[in-house]
Scaffold this motif. Sequence first.
Motif, short mmCIF file in Angstrom:
data_model
loop_
_atom_site.label_atom_id
_atom_site.label_comp_id
_atom_site.label_asym_id
_atom_site.label_seq_id
_atom_site.Cartn_x
_atom_site.Cartn_y
_atom_site.Cartn_z
N THR A 98 -1.69 1.61 -4.95
CA THR A 98 -1.88 2.95 -4.39
C THR A 98 -3.24 3.51 -4.78
N MET A 99 -3.66 3.29 -6.00
CA MET A 99 -4.96 3.77 -6.44
C MET A 99 -6.09 3.05 -5.72
N ALA A 100 -5.90 1.78 -5.42
CA ALA A 100 -6.95 0.99 -4.77
C ALA A 100 -7.03 1.26 -3.27
N ASP A 101 -5.87 1.36 -2.61
CA ASP A 101 -5.84 1.41 -1.15
C ASP A 101 -5.28 2.70 -0.58
N GLY A 102 -4.75 3.57 -1.44
CA GLY A 102 -4.15 4.80 -0.93
C GLY A 102 -2.68 4.62 -0.57
N GLN A 103 -2.15 5.59 0.15
CA GLN A 103 -0.73 5.63 0.47
C GLN A 103 -0.26 4.40 1.25
N THR A 104 -1.06 3.98 2.23
CA THR A 104 -0.66 2.85 3.07
C THR A 104 -0.47 1.59 2.25
N GLY A 105 -1.44 1.31 1.37
CA GLY A 105 -1.34 0.13 0.52
C GLY A 105 -0.14 0.20 -0.41
N GLY A 106 0.11 1.39 -0.95
CA GLY A 106 1.25 1.57 -1.85
C GLY A 106 2.57 1.35 -1.13
N TYR A 107 2.67 1.86 0.10
CA TYR A 107 3.90 1.66 0.88
C TYR A 107 4.11 0.19 1.22
N THR A 155 18.44 -2.03 -2.69
CA THR A 155 17.15 -2.10 -1.99
C THR A 155 16.79 -0.76 -1.37
N ILE A 156 17.77 -0.09 -0.76
CA ILE A 156 17.52 1.22 -0.13
C ILE A 156 17.12 2.25 -1.18
N LEU A 157 17.83 2.26 -2.31
CA LEU A 157 17.49 3.19 -3.40
C LEU A 157 16.11 2.88 -3.96
N ALA A 158 15.80 1.59 -4.08
CA ALA A 158 14.50 1.18 -4.62
C ALA A 158 13.36 1.62 -3.71
N ILE A 159 13.49 1.36 -2.41
CA ILE A 159 12.41 1.71 -1.49
C ILE A 159 12.24 3.23 -1.41
N THR A 160 13.35 3.98 -1.53
CA THR A 160 13.26 5.44 -1.53
C THR A 160 12.48 5.94 -2.73
N PHE A 209 7.40 7.73 -5.40
CA PHE A 209 6.43 7.44 -6.45
C PHE A 209 5.03 7.30 -5.86
N VAL A 210 4.92 6.57 -4.75
CA VAL A 210 3.63 6.39 -4.09
C VAL A 210 3.06 7.73 -3.64
N PHE A 211 3.91 8.60 -3.11
CA PHE A 211 3.47 9.91 -2.64
C PHE A 211 2.80 10.70 -3.77
N PHE A 212 3.44 10.73 -4.94
CA PHE A 212 2.90 11.51 -6.05
C PHE A 212 1.65 10.85 -6.64
N ILE A 213 1.65 9.51 -6.70
CA ILE A 213 0.45 8.82 -7.19
C ILE A 213 -0.72 9.09 -6.25
N ASN A 214 -0.47 9.05 -4.94
CA ASN A 214 -1.52 9.30 -3.96
C ASN A 214 -2.02 10.74 -4.04
N TYR A 215 -1.10 11.66 -4.34
CA TYR A 215 -1.46 13.08 -4.46
C TYR A 215 -2.48 13.28 -5.58
N LEU A 216 -2.34 12.50 -6.65
CA LEU A 216 -3.26 12.59 -7.79
C LEU A 216 -4.39 11.58 -7.70
N ARG A 217 -4.49 10.91 -6.55
CA ARG A 217 -5.44 9.80 -6.44
C ARG A 217 -6.90 10.22 -6.64
N LYS A 218 -7.26 11.41 -6.14
CA LYS A 218 -8.64 11.85 -6.26
C LYS A 218 -9.09 11.88 -7.71
N TRP A 219 -8.18 12.36 -8.58
CA TRP A 219 -8.50 12.38 -10.00
C TRP A 219 -8.37 10.99 -10.61
N PHE A 262 10.39 4.16 -4.62
CA PHE A 262 9.02 3.67 -4.54
C PHE A 262 8.16 4.55 -3.64
N PHE A 263 8.71 4.98 -2.50
CA PHE A 263 7.96 5.82 -1.58
C PHE A 263 7.66 7.18 -2.20
#
Length: 205
Positions: free
Chosen positions: A29-38, A154-159, A164-174, A161-162
Amino acid sequence: MNDILTFLILTLFVIMSPGIDTALITKRTMADGQTGGYKMALGLASGSLVHTLAATFGLSALLLQSALAFEAVKYAGALYLMYLGISSLFSKKSDTTSPVKEEKSKETSAFRQGLVSNVLNPKVAVFFLTFLPQFVQSDQNVTLQLLLMGITYTILAITWFFVFVFFINYLRKWLTTPSVQRFMDKATGVVLIGFGLKLAFEKHK
């Protein structure tokens, strides 16, 4: 009902606990942004489905009973994780690569990395084989129950993960400032190498 609730609660604790999946998703997510994290998240979730099918149809049992098979998969997974860790430790940013080509390359490899790292981790197979059967009702269709629990996991995991990716991407600029990114790359690299070494020395029981 109590068994179902217990299964859901324990599954969420397992999924949300920091581990290899968290390290891989954070780095991507840090390297590629939200799309890469998803894409990484989808790859990891697909790996869980592979283990679900393996556990359901007895392949995981064969893996656990065969020391040779366990060792082969274990070392393959350990080497791959250490490769990812070393790549992170010694990663260098290049400004000469075409942005379009670089983005496309990263997006196409994210899913594959997640899938391979999950499938080649025998501890995930051990988890599915030892955790899921605890909630199986012997008087009902065992195969169907295992499949449903694996899909639920799997459904709980992907939920998660998504989210988690959203919040990591939100802080990505920093998080992607040069100093923080260097620290995170090194830290992620050490974590992945550590998990790889731990996996390599995991004894077959």
